[in-house]
Motif scaffolding. Structure first.
Motif, PDB file in Angstrom:
ATOM      1  N   GLN A  30      38.219   1.922 -14.004  1.00 60.36           N
ATOM      2  CA  GLN A  30      38.628   3.154 -14.684  1.00 60.36           C
ATOM      3  C   GLN A  30      37.738   3.415 -15.909  1.00 60.36           C
ATOM      4  O   GLN A  30      37.207   2.482 -16.498  1.00 60.36           O
ATOM      5  N   PRO A  31      37.595   4.688 -16.290  1.00 60.24           N
ATOM      6  CA  PRO A  31      38.086   5.916 -15.650  1.00 60.24           C
ATOM      7  C   PRO A  31      37.171   6.333 -14.503  1.00 60.24           C
ATOM      8  O   PRO A  31      35.963   6.102 -14.538  1.00 60.24           O
ATOM      9  N   ALA A  32      37.760   6.926 -13.501  1.00 59.53           N
ATOM     10  CA  ALA A  32      37.034   7.280 -12.290  1.00 59.53           C
ATOM     11  C   ALA A  32      35.802   8.128 -12.608  1.00 59.53           C
ATOM     12  O   ALA A  32      35.886   9.114 -13.333  1.00 59.53           O
ATOM     13  N   GLY A  33      34.684   7.705 -12.051  1.00 57.61           N
ATOM     14  CA  GLY A  33      33.469   8.495 -12.144  1.00 57.61           C
ATOM     15  C   GLY A  33      32.612   8.258 -13.361  1.00 57.61           C
ATOM     16  O   GLY A  33      31.447   8.702 -13.389  1.00 57.61           O
ATOM     17  N   GLU A  34      33.117   7.566 -14.378  1.00 55.04           N
ATOM     18  CA  GLU A  34      32.311   7.413 -15.597  1.00 55.04           C
ATOM     19  C   GLU A  34      31.180   6.414 -15.368  1.00 55.04           C
ATOM     20  O   GLU A  34      31.417   5.287 -14.955  1.00 55.04           O
ATOM     21  N   PRO A  35      29.933   6.793 -15.649  1.00 53.53           N
ATOM     22  CA  PRO A  35      28.801   5.896 -15.406  1.00 53.53           C
ATOM     23  C   PRO A  35      28.756   4.747 -16.401  1.00 53.53           C
ATOM     24  O   PRO A  35      29.411   4.779 -17.454  1.00 53.53           O
ATOM     25  N   ALA A  36      27.970   3.753 -16.054  1.00 56.98           N
ATOM     26  CA  ALA A  36      27.742   2.605 -16.929  1.00 56.98           C
ATOM     27  C   ALA A  36      26.467   2.821 -17.730  1.00 56.98           C
ATOM     28  O   ALA A  36      25.712   3.770 -17.491  1.00 56.98           O
ATOM     29  N   LEU A  37      26.220   1.921 -18.681  1.00 60.52           N
ATOM     30  CA  LEU A  37      24.955   1.970 -19.399  1.00 60.52           C
ATOM     31  C   LEU A  37      23.788   1.600 -18.491  1.00 60.52           C
ATOM     32  O   LEU A  37      22.677   2.109 -18.651  1.00 60.52           O
ATOM     33  N   ALA A  38      24.041   0.694 -17.533  1.00 58.97           N
ATOM     34  CA  ALA A  38      23.003   0.273 -16.595  1.00 58.97           C
ATOM     35  C   ALA A  38      23.186   1.000 -15.267  1.00 58.97           C
ATOM     36  O   ALA A  38      24.318   1.243 -14.835  1.00 58.97           O
ATOM     37  N   PRO A  39      22.097   1.360 -14.600  1.00 53.76           N
ATOM     38  CA  PRO A  39      22.208   2.095 -13.329  1.00 53.76           C
ATOM     39  C   PRO A  39      22.796   1.239 -12.221  1.00 53.76           C
ATOM     40  O   PRO A  39      22.440   0.072 -12.055  1.00 53.76           O
ATOM     41  N   SER A  40      23.687   1.806 -11.453  1.00 54.05           N
ATOM     42  CA  SER A  40      24.364   1.044 -10.405  1.00 54.05           C
ATOM     43  C   SER A  40      23.424   0.634  -9.279  1.00 54.05           C
ATOM     44  O   SER A  40      23.731  -0.291  -8.521  1.00 54.05           O
ATOM     45  N   ARG A 286      33.958   0.787  -7.377  1.00 53.97           N
ATOM     46  CA  ARG A 286      35.061   1.689  -7.036  1.00 53.97           C
ATOM     47  C   ARG A 286      35.145   2.846  -8.032  1.00 53.97           C
ATOM     48  O   ARG A 286      35.429   3.972  -7.651  1.00 53.97           O
ATOM     49  N   ARG A 287      34.923   2.539  -9.299  1.00 53.89           N
ATOM     50  CA  ARG A 287      34.998   3.588 -10.319  1.00 53.89           C
ATOM     51  C   ARG A 287      33.998   4.706 -10.032  1.00 53.89           C
ATOM     52  O   ARG A 287      34.318   5.887 -10.124  1.00 53.89           O
ATOM     53  N   LEU A 288      32.791   4.306  -9.672  1.00 53.72           N
ATOM     54  CA  LEU A 288      31.758   5.328  -9.402  1.00 53.72           C
ATOM     55  C   LEU A 288      31.973   6.021  -8.076  1.00 53.72           C
ATOM     56  O   LEU A 288      31.740   7.232  -7.952  1.00 53.72           O
ATOM     57  N   SER A 289      32.437   5.293  -7.069  1.00 52.74           N
ATOM     58  CA  SER A 289      32.629   5.897  -5.757  1.00 52.74           C
ATOM     59  C   SER A 289      33.795   6.862  -5.759  1.00 52.74           C
ATOM     60  O   SER A 289      33.884   7.739  -4.892  1.00 52.74           O
ATOM     61  N   SER A 291      34.274   9.359  -7.487  1.00 47.89           N
ATOM     62  CA  SER A 291      33.818  10.747  -7.586  1.00 47.89           C
ATOM     63  C   SER A 291      32.411  10.920  -7.042  1.00 47.89           C
ATOM     64  O   SER A 291      31.753  11.922  -7.288  1.00 47.89           O
ATOM     65  N   GLY A 292      31.931   9.888  -6.365  1.00 45.77           N
ATOM     66  CA  GLY A 292      30.586   9.949  -5.798  1.00 45.77           C
ATOM     67  C   GLY A 292      29.504   9.849  -6.845  1.00 45.77           C
ATOM     68  O   GLY A 292      28.345  10.196  -6.583  1.00 45.77           O
ATOM     69  N   THR A 293      29.831   9.324  -8.023  1.00 46.85           N
ATOM     70  CA  THR A 293      28.866   9.242  -9.106  1.00 46.85           C
ATOM     71  C   THR A 293      27.961   8.048  -8.914  1.00 46.85           C
ATOM     72  O   THR A 293      28.401   6.983  -8.501  1.00 46.85           O
ATOM     73  N   ARG A 294      26.702   8.201  -9.295  1.00 45.55           N
ATOM     74  CA  ARG A 294      25.769   7.082  -9.353  1.00 45.55           C
ATOM     75  C   ARG A 294      25.262   7.019 -10.770  1.00 45.55           C
ATOM     76  O   ARG A 294      24.911   8.024 -11.378  1.00 45.55           O
TER      77      ARG A 294
END
Length: 297
Positions: A30-40, A286-289, A291-294
């Motif tokens: 969580q939260p859904a879709g929020e990206p990380a500092l490092a690329p997935s 799961r967080r990124l998936s 909302s389909g975020t990368r």
């Protein structure tokens, strides 16, 4: 009476390396879709998913940190290694996990807290040199040695990395390094090697370096039957430490013995296949998936 299963004990030890320490539980999903500092889709997400690499890389990084006199004084006098080395390592590991897998807002908040704590850490080395934990020169060294330790451990024992992938590992750490105040931290492997050459004349051995190795070998971070593997992984960390640190008296001859590198590689590669449960890496995916975020910086 149930028989003790070394395989089960090893699995639980690896799981423990990936769990947030007590009082620091966090849901990376969580939260859904929020990206990380490092690329997935980057190198760091691969590296930090491997518990064997985390242990080896973390020990190697601390060996390099403790070889720099100002960093050594700050870490040893204020870092908690002497009081509770296991907890200190777990807290450090969790902070690294947060910068790689955590939602960006939570990672930023955590780093801000660390910066505030570091602002209160200062003193004088035994050699009489003043130090301050938020000195950019020291922050650059700490960030660089951490990236080197984890990346080189992965390269040596889990999966060989190309020169471009090694460069990417440093570049991916730049957003977190900047937040910590390490504005001059290396952004490529060549820049790391340049910093190592620049810092090498001031690196030195000490009784603290020897004490840290003793703690890492003797502190019960793993169940007793699996303890020999803990000592093996400490030797694997010494093995990847670059010169001139590897030749310091406290480390000389403490690396891997003949045939042990193959065993460490087997452990690292096998750990990637173990059922480690709902790890931070899986939660973050799961967080990124959701909302389909990368997460691409």
């Amino acid at each position: 009476m149930l028989a003790f299963n070394p395989g089960e004990a090893m699995l639980e030890s690896f799981k423990e390396l990936l769990r947030p320490p007590p009082g620091m539980a966090f849901d990376f999903s969580q939260p859904a879709g929020e990206p990380a500092l490092a690329p997935s889709d980057g190198i760091a997400w691969q590296v930090f998913a491997n518990p064997v690499v985390l242990f080896i890389g973390g020990v190697a990084a601390v060996l390099l940190e403790l070889s720099e006199p100002s960093v050594r004084s700050g870490v040893w006098d204020h870092g908690g290694f002497q009081r509770d080395p296991a907890m200190r390592l777990r807290r450090t590991g969790f902070a690294a996990m947060m910068t790689v897998y955590g939602p960006r807002s939570a990672a930023q908040q955590m780093i801000a807290r660390v910066v505030r704590m570091h602002d209160r850490v200062s003193g004088t080395t035994p050699g009489g040199r003043p130090y301050h934990a938020n000195d950019p020169r020291l922050l650059d060294w700490v960030q660089a040695t951490a990236t080197f330790g984890f990346t080189e451990a992965y390269h040596r024992y889990a999966q060989p990395l190309s020169a471009g992938e090694k460069d990417a590992a440093f570049a991916e750490g730049e957003p977190a390094a900047r937040l910590y105040g390490a504005t001059g931290a290396p952004r490529s492997w060549a820049a790391w090697e340049a910093l190592l050459r620049e810092t090498a004349p001031g690196l030195e051995g000490s009784g603290i370096l020897a004490e840290f190795l003793r703690i890492m070998e003797e502190t019960p971070l793993a169940p007793g039957v699996v303890r020999p593997l803990q000592r093996l992984l400490v030797r694997a960390a010494v093995e990847i430490v670059p010169e001139p640190v590897r030749s310091l008296p406290q480390l000389r001859g403490r690396g891997l013995r003949p045939g042990e590198a193959a065993l460490v590689r087997t452990l690292a590669r096998a750990s990637a296949l173990l059922p480690l449960g709902d790890t931070p890496a899986r939660q973050a995916a799961r967080r990124l998936s959701a909302s389909g975020t990368r997460s691409r910086n």
